[in-house]
Write a protein that holds these residues in place. Structure first.
Motif, PDB file in Angstrom:
ATOM      1  N   MET A 149       6.331  -1.291   0.880  1.00 48.41           N
ATOM      2  CA  MET A 149       5.158  -0.718   1.552  1.00 48.41           C
ATOM      3  C   MET A 149       5.353   0.775   1.793  1.00 48.41           C
ATOM      4  O   MET A 149       4.416   1.567   1.646  1.00 48.41           O
ATOM      5  CB  MET A 149       4.893  -1.448   2.862  1.00 48.41           C
ATOM      6  N   ILE A 190       4.715   2.543  -1.473  1.00 47.99           N
ATOM      7  CA  ILE A 190       3.281   2.637  -1.764  1.00 47.99           C
ATOM      8  C   ILE A 190       2.648   3.733  -0.912  1.00 47.99           C
ATOM      9  O   ILE A 190       1.821   4.519  -1.394  1.00 47.99           O
ATOM     10  CB  ILE A 190       2.586   1.284  -1.530  1.00 47.99           C
ATOM     11  N   ALA A 191       3.045   3.809   0.351  1.00 43.72           N
ATOM     12  CA  ALA A 191       2.514   4.859   1.235  1.00 43.72           C
ATOM     13  C   ALA A 191       2.898   6.243   0.726  1.00 43.72           C
ATOM     14  O   ALA A 191       2.109   7.180   0.796  1.00 43.72           O
ATOM     15  CB  ALA A 191       3.036   4.648   2.652  1.00 43.72           C
ATOM     16  N   GLY A 222       1.477   6.040  -3.513  1.00 42.96           N
ATOM     17  CA  GLY A 222       0.245   5.386  -3.934  1.00 42.96           C
ATOM     18  C   GLY A 222       0.579   4.243  -4.888  1.00 42.96           C
ATOM     19  O   GLY A 222       1.719   4.096  -5.322  1.00 42.96           O
ATOM     20  N   PRO A 263      -3.165  -5.515   1.090  1.00 43.17           N
ATOM     21  CA  PRO A 263      -2.470  -4.275   1.473  1.00 43.17           C
ATOM     22  C   PRO A 263      -2.775  -3.103   0.543  1.00 43.17           C
ATOM     23  O   PRO A 263      -2.823  -1.959   0.987  1.00 43.17           O
ATOM     24  CB  PRO A 263      -0.986  -4.670   1.396  1.00 43.17           C
ATOM     25  N   ILE A 264      -2.988  -3.398  -0.744  1.00 47.35           N
ATOM     26  CA  ILE A 264      -3.293  -2.326  -1.704  1.00 47.35           C
ATOM     27  C   ILE A 264      -4.762  -1.940  -1.584  1.00 47.35           C
ATOM     28  O   ILE A 264      -5.107  -0.754  -1.540  1.00 47.35           O
ATOM     29  CB  ILE A 264      -2.976  -2.773  -3.142  1.00 47.35           C
ATOM     30  N   GLN A 310      -6.815  -2.275   0.955  1.00 48.00           N
ATOM     31  CA  GLN A 310      -7.081  -1.573   2.226  1.00 48.00           C
ATOM     32  C   GLN A 310      -6.602  -0.133   2.178  1.00 48.00           C
ATOM     33  O   GLN A 310      -7.278   0.779   2.644  1.00 48.00           O
ATOM     34  CB  GLN A 310      -6.402  -2.333   3.375  1.00 48.00           C
ATOM     35  N   ARG A 311      -5.451   0.072   1.555  1.00 51.09           N
ATOM     36  CA  ARG A 311      -4.933   1.434   1.435  1.00 51.09           C
ATOM     37  C   ARG A 311      -5.869   2.267   0.545  1.00 51.09           C
ATOM     38  O   ARG A 311      -6.152   3.426   0.848  1.00 51.09           O
ATOM     39  CB  ARG A 311      -3.523   1.407   0.852  1.00 51.09           C
ATOM     40  N   GLY A 328      -8.670   3.500   2.370  1.00 51.80           N
ATOM     41  CA  GLY A 328      -8.351   4.363   3.499  1.00 51.80           C
ATOM     42  C   GLY A 328      -8.325   3.643   4.835  1.00 51.80           C
ATOM     43  O   GLY A 328      -8.480   4.247   5.888  1.00 51.80           O
ATOM     44  N   THR A 344      -5.723   1.909   6.006  1.00 51.98           N
ATOM     45  CA  THR A 344      -4.384   1.907   6.599  1.00 51.98           C
ATOM     46  C   THR A 344      -3.831   3.320   6.513  1.00 51.98           C
ATOM     47  O   THR A 344      -4.151   4.064   5.590  1.00 51.98           O
ATOM     48  CB  THR A 344      -3.427   0.943   5.838  1.00 51.98           C
ATOM     49  N   ARG A 390      -1.541   6.449   5.689  1.00 51.88           N
ATOM     50  CA  ARG A 390      -0.652   6.758   4.562  1.00 51.88           C
ATOM     51  C   ARG A 390       0.593   7.467   5.058  1.00 51.88           C
ATOM     52  O   ARG A 390       0.578   8.096   6.066  1.00 51.88           O
ATOM     53  CB  ARG A 390      -1.387   7.637   3.567  1.00 51.88           C
TER      54      ARG A 390
END
Length: 195
Positions: free
Chosen positions: A166, A169-170, A173, A184-185, A187-188, A191, A193, A195
């Motif tokens: 995680m 990814i933060a 990307g 989780p992907i 939602q990211r 926007g 969650t 970053r």
């Protein structure tokens, strides 16, 4: 009661991760052949799985089916898992009379009789062998992905949603093998969650 001479065991690896394919395997033992020490691949060490794999290859016919992340995103993980299982069965060099599938669902498109067995990967030799083949292959694919996309740690976590994954990814990307439809992907990407 019908008798079945050729039984295939089918199992998958990789339903839960945020990245990478779902991989299914189908295994039919050759008459008079077996492998001792099989079990649910999740309970066996990596070294034990690697030791068992050549024994399975020697004793059985093996088919493999894969559904890639873009297919998972398009049709959902359940349907992608079902089609990967069918592909594994279809890729066998012979047609079994019956397929025993780990879990609680039989894929719709099997071309033989099928039965779902909860916990089958721990109790049915053919399913245990399929579990080991699927997990070993998927782990190898994720090791390869680690070389191609080195910033994510795929070799260590195999695409599962660990804290390290995680954080990667933060930081970076998602990459092309991330499952964009997984919460989780997704939602990211929206926007939702930080970053």
């Amino acid at each position: 009661m019908p008798t079945y001479s050729l039984i295939a065991g089918i199992d998958e690896a990789g339903r839960g991760p945020l990245a990478g394919p779902v991989v299914a395997a189908a295994v039919v033992f050759r008459p008079g052949h077996s492998v001792t020490g099989l079990g649910d691949s999740k309970t066996l060490s990596e070294a034990r799985r690697h030791a068992l794999l050549p024994l399975i290859r020697e004793a059985a016919h093996i088919g493999v089916g894969i559904a890639e992340p873009e297919e998972i995103d398009r049709i959902n993980i359940l349907q992608a898992t079902m089609i990967a299982m069918c592909r594994a069965l279809w890729s066998l060099p012979l047609r079994p009379d019956r397929a025993l599938i780990d879990g609680n669902r039989v894929p719709d498109r099997l071309d033989c009789d099928g039965e779902a067995i909860i916990g089958g990967d721990a109790s049915i030799a053919e399913i245990s062998a399929a579990s080991i083949v699927a997990k070993t292959l998927r782990d190898a694919l994720m090791q390869r992905a680690d070389h191609r996309w080195p910033g994510y740690g795929f070799a260590a976590h195999k695409g599962y949603g660990t804290a390290a994954h995680m954080a990667a990814i933060a930081r970076n990307g998602p990459c092309p093998i991330h499952r964009m439809s997984f919460a989780p992907i997704a939602q990211r990407a929206l926007g939702l969650t930080p970053r």
